[in-house]
Design a protein around this motif. Structure first.
Motif, mmCIF file in Angstrom:
data_model
loop_
_atom_site.group_PDB
_atom_site.id
_atom_site.type_symbol
_atom_site.label_atom_id
_atom_site.label_comp_id
_atom_site.label_asym_id
_atom_site.label_seq_id
_atom_site.Cartn_x
_atom_site.Cartn_y
_atom_site.Cartn_z
ATOM 1 N N PRO A 39 -3.682 1.239 -5.408
ATOM 2 C CA PRO A 39 -4.118 0.811 -4.071
ATOM 3 C C PRO A 39 -5.413 1.516 -3.659
ATOM 4 O O PRO A 39 -6.334 0.876 -3.130
ATOM 5 C CB PRO A 39 -2.952 1.229 -3.166
ATOM 6 N N ALA A 40 -5.486 2.803 -3.952
ATOM 7 C CA ALA A 40 -6.673 3.561 -3.546
ATOM 8 C C ALA A 40 -7.934 3.036 -4.232
ATOM 9 O O ALA A 40 -8.958 2.806 -3.585
ATOM 10 C CB ALA A 40 -6.479 5.041 -3.870
ATOM 11 N N SER A 41 -7.841 2.802 -5.524
ATOM 12 C CA SER A 41 -9.041 2.355 -6.241
ATOM 13 C C SER A 41 -9.488 0.976 -5.771
ATOM 14 O O SER A 41 -10.680 0.711 -5.667
ATOM 15 C CB SER A 41 -8.785 2.362 -7.752
ATOM 16 N N ASP A 95 0.829 -1.200 0.000
ATOM 17 C CA ASP A 95 0.000 0.000 0.000
ATOM 18 C C ASP A 95 0.869 1.258 0.000
ATOM 19 O O ASP A 95 0.638 2.198 -0.764
ATOM 20 C CB ASP A 95 -0.894 -0.032 1.252
ATOM 21 N N ALA A 96 1.891 1.254 0.853
ATOM 22 C CA ALA A 96 2.721 2.441 1.000
ATOM 23 C C ALA A 96 3.613 2.684 -0.222
ATOM 24 O O ALA A 96 3.889 3.830 -0.584
ATOM 25 C CB ALA A 96 3.594 2.299 2.253
ATOM 26 N N LEU A 97 4.074 1.601 -0.848
ATOM 27 C CA LEU A 97 5.089 1.742 -1.891
ATOM 28 C C LEU A 97 4.517 1.829 -3.303
ATOM 29 O O LEU A 97 5.028 2.586 -4.134
ATOM 30 C CB LEU A 97 6.015 0.525 -1.856
ATOM 31 N N SER A 98 3.501 1.013 -3.572
ATOM 32 C CA SER A 98 3.145 0.772 -4.968
ATOM 33 C C SER A 98 2.342 1.898 -5.592
ATOM 34 O O SER A 98 1.455 2.467 -4.957
ATOM 35 C CB SER A 98 2.325 -0.511 -5.087
ATOM 36 N N ASP A 99 2.642 2.183 -6.837
ATOM 37 C CA ASP A 99 1.787 3.059 -7.626
ATOM 38 C C ASP A 99 0.594 2.274 -8.139
ATOM 39 O O ASP A 99 -0.514 2.766 -8.174
ATOM 40 C CB ASP A 99 2.579 3.642 -8.801
ATOM 41 N N SER A 144 -9.084 -1.840 4.073
ATOM 42 C CA SER A 144 -7.621 -1.809 3.912
ATOM 43 C C SER A 144 -7.241 -2.722 2.754
ATOM 44 O O SER A 144 -8.051 -3.512 2.267
ATOM 45 C CB SER A 144 -6.947 -2.294 5.193
ATOM 46 N N LEU A 145 -5.984 -2.625 2.354
ATOM 47 C CA LEU A 145 -5.511 -3.491 1.270
ATOM 48 C C LEU A 145 -5.585 -4.950 1.706
ATOM 49 O O LEU A 145 -5.789 -5.859 0.904
ATOM 50 C CB LEU A 145 -4.088 -3.106 0.885
ATOM 51 N N ASN A 146 -5.402 -5.144 3.016
ATOM 52 C CA ASN A 146 -5.537 -6.482 3.579
ATOM 53 C C ASN A 146 -6.934 -7.056 3.315
ATOM 54 O O ASN A 146 -7.073 -8.216 2.918
ATOM 55 C CB ASN A 146 -5.283 -6.395 5.087
ATOM 56 N N ASP A 147 -7.963 -6.216 3.496
ATOM 57 C CA ASP A 147 -9.338 -6.652 3.214
ATOM 58 C C ASP A 147 -9.481 -7.028 1.740
ATOM 59 O O ASP A 147 -10.098 -8.032 1.401
ATOM 60 C CB ASP A 147 -10.339 -5.535 3.553
ATOM 61 N N VAL A 148 -8.917 -6.185 0.891
ATOM 62 C CA VAL A 148 -8.987 -6.450 -0.554
ATOM 63 C C VAL A 148 -8.360 -7.805 -0.862
ATOM 64 O O VAL A 148 -8.938 -8.649 -1.556
ATOM 65 C CB VAL A 148 -8.237 -5.348 -1.351
ATOM 66 N N PHE A 149 -7.188 -8.004 -0.292
ATOM 67 C CA PHE A 149 -6.437 -9.237 -0.543
ATOM 68 C C PHE A 149 -7.234 -10.457 -0.103
ATOM 69 O O PHE A 149 -7.421 -11.419 -0.848
ATOM 70 C CB PHE A 149 -5.106 -9.169 0.211
#
Ligand SMILES: Nc1ncnc2c1ncn2[C@@H]1O[C@H](COP(=O)(O)OP(=O)(O)OP(=O)(O)O)[C@@H](O)[C@H]1O
Ligand SMILES: [Mg+2]
Lengths: 257, 253
Positions: A223-225, A203-207, A238-243
């Motif tokens: 990550p935002a979308s 989340d912090a690093l990726s475009d 969170s990205l964790n939820d997405v994953f």
């Protein structure tokens, strides 16, 4: 933004005895010049297998790949000139000092002795590794070893650098430090293609991010979308939820219902 | 040109690795001495027996020992490469434009070098024990020993790439080393063996190397035997190298 990497219908299966394991099963990817591309997926999803095909180490069973407009099958040696790869296990030689190892790597790309020495000094300085220049890996900390692996992978100033789980096993400080290095590299124009199991890191690093599961890409986006797509009013996912929602057998919504 | 410069880089790397390993250096230097010290004193009794050459028993047995040094100095090198595969070093080199042939032969040449050093030591030390040297003979023995080492070394590296595990490599290399040395007459001359064994020996590169080295160390060099050895080992080296390099180039999954 211009495209630097493109794959279509990429496939690979491993044959062990009678069994055929479809590790990568039709992967389509697009990576743009100058971005940090996060490549996520549970254990065994096929990330490393994909990376090994993109870096000319493994012959795909099917599919197209082009990197910097070079075709993987027609011009693998051109691709090798413009990529860097740091594998999950690293690559630093346990019997060589950091300095010797960097010089060797530089010379393998055709640099003269003088160019090699200049490049090695620059990288040691940039990654804060001067203190280990004349020592062998047995005496490094985990973070120092990882940074040396990365220095080796970027000795040829690659246009695109593949990092397979670069921060696994590092403490929070070393990880943050590595993130800074990765961002600095991106700011200098290098495209970064990295895998990680840490969602906050991705989340912090990726475009942009792609999530892979069972050999296929299940999701791509910023990550935002990706987070917004599953956030309901009031709760920010969170990205964790997405994953978790998109990979594996575990399915949150099914459990709640 | 890239090939030669890459070869030099990989060779220097392997030599440096070997010199940094005290156990390797110690064993390389002492094994030939042990062979000689533990074995040569037993040879006195064989003096004068026709099967062991008319001139000198040491001249008969030493070639066998040198050839066995070559077989062992080549056949077991794959274990080191398994370690390198695990560390990711081999993959790292394969991602660069470096020549695969150079990657393989840098390692093979290191192994040849160490066996050459051992051969020189064992010959030098055997002279006070009564070995008679003839220089032209030696000059023809060394290339044979070098080729034999290279054959087994390249073979072993290719096996390492295929199996990637000590558990698989150990039984294979041990299973090969036994018959291949016994079936070459390294202790007893194959002329003492029954016919079917002698036929089998003719498919064994080690047999040719020993026969040729023996005649090259004797008073009466049999040119035919030497030619046969070269005629067998040169194509075999080509074949094994071709096979090993294919393994290096194609998938290491
Ligand atoms: N050399 C191999 N031989 C046979 N099967 C393999 C081999 N390498 C990987 N596999 C299998 O292929 C699948 C994909 O593995 P891969 O290493 O690409 O996953 P990954 O996404 O990198 O996983 P991880 O996050 O655990 O590193 C897995 O089922 C794995 O067991
Ligand atoms: Mg992996």
């Amino acid at each position: 933004m211009s495209q630097i990497l493109y794959t279509s219908g990429l496939q690979k299966s491993y044959k062990t005895g009678k069994e055929t394991i479809p590790a990568v099963n039709g992967v389509d990817l697009e990576v743009f010049s100058g971005e940090i591309f996060g490549f996520l997926g549970p254990n065994g999803a096929g990330k490393t297998t994909t990376l090994r095909m993109l870096t000319t180490l493994l012959q795909p069973d099917a599919g197209e790949v082009s990197i910097c407009s070079y075709d993987l099958y027609q011009q693998p040696e051109k691709i090798r000139e413009v990529i860097g790869y740091v594998s999950q296990s690293g690559g630093a030689d346990k019997d060589a000092t950091a300095w010797e190892d960097l010089i060797l790597q530089a010379r393998l790309y055709g640099m003269s002795k003088r160019e090699a020495a200049a490049r090695a000094s620059d990288l040691l300085a940039a990654l804060g590794l001067e203190s280990i220049a004349d020592r062998r890996p047995a005496t490094y900390s985990g973070g120092q070893k990882r940074r040396l692996d990365i220095a080796i992978g970027m000795i040829n100033r690659p246009k695109i650098l593949f990092l397979d789980e670069p921060t696994t096993g590092l403490d929070p400080h070393s990880r943050e430090q590595l993130w800074d290095e990765v961002r600095k590299l991106r700011d200098l124009g290098t495209t970064i293609f990295l895998t990680t199991h840490y969602m906050e890191e991705a989340d912090a690093l990726s475009d942009r991010i792609a999530i892979m599961d069972q050999g296929q890409i299940v999701l791509t986006g910023t990550p935002a979308s990706l987070k917004d797509a599953i956030s309901s009013s009031g709760t920010q996912a969170s990205l964790n939820d997405v994953f978790l929602q998109h990979t594996g057998r575990y399915n949150k919504s099914a459990q709640i219902a | 040109m890239t090939f030669l410069s890459n070869l030099q880089l990989f060779y220097s790397r392997k030599i440096r690795e070997a010199l940094r390993n005290p156990a390797f250096v110690m064993m390389t230097l002492t094994i030939p001495l042990l062979y000689l010290l533990l074995f040569a004193p037993m040879l006195k009794r064989f003096t004068g027996m026709a099967e062991f050459g008319s001139t000198n028993v040491l001249n008969f047995f030493l070639p066998g020992m040198i050839v066995v040094l070559a077989v062992f100095g080549g056949l077991f090198v794959g274990f080191g490469m398994i370690d390198e595969i695990r560390q990711g070093v081999i993959e790292r080199f394969r991602v660069t434009p470096a020549s695969r042939l150079a990657l393989l032969f840098g390692a093979v040449l290191r192994d040849v070098t160490s066996v050459m050093v051992q051969a020189i030591i064992i010959i030098a030390v055997a002279i006070p024990f009564g070995l008679k040297v003839n220089i032209p003979g030696l000059l023809l023995i060394f290339p044979l020993i070098a080729m034999l080492t290279a054959i087994f070394s390249a073979f072993s590296y290719a096996l390492a790439l295929i199996f990637k595990s000590e558990d698989a490599l150990a039984p294979i290399t041990q299973g090969i080393s036994m018959p291949i040395t016994l079936l070459a007459g390294f202790l007893l001359p194959m002329s003492l063996a029954p016919g079917w064994l002698q036929v089998a020996a003719h498919f064994n590169p080690v047999y040719y190397a020993i026969e040729a080295s023996r005649t090259l160390m004797s008073d009466h060099i049999d040119a035919q035997v030497v030619m046969e050895a070269y005629a067998f080992l040169i194509p075999l080296l080509g074949l094994v190298s071709w096979w090993a390099i294919r393994k290096f180039k194609t998938v290491i999954s």
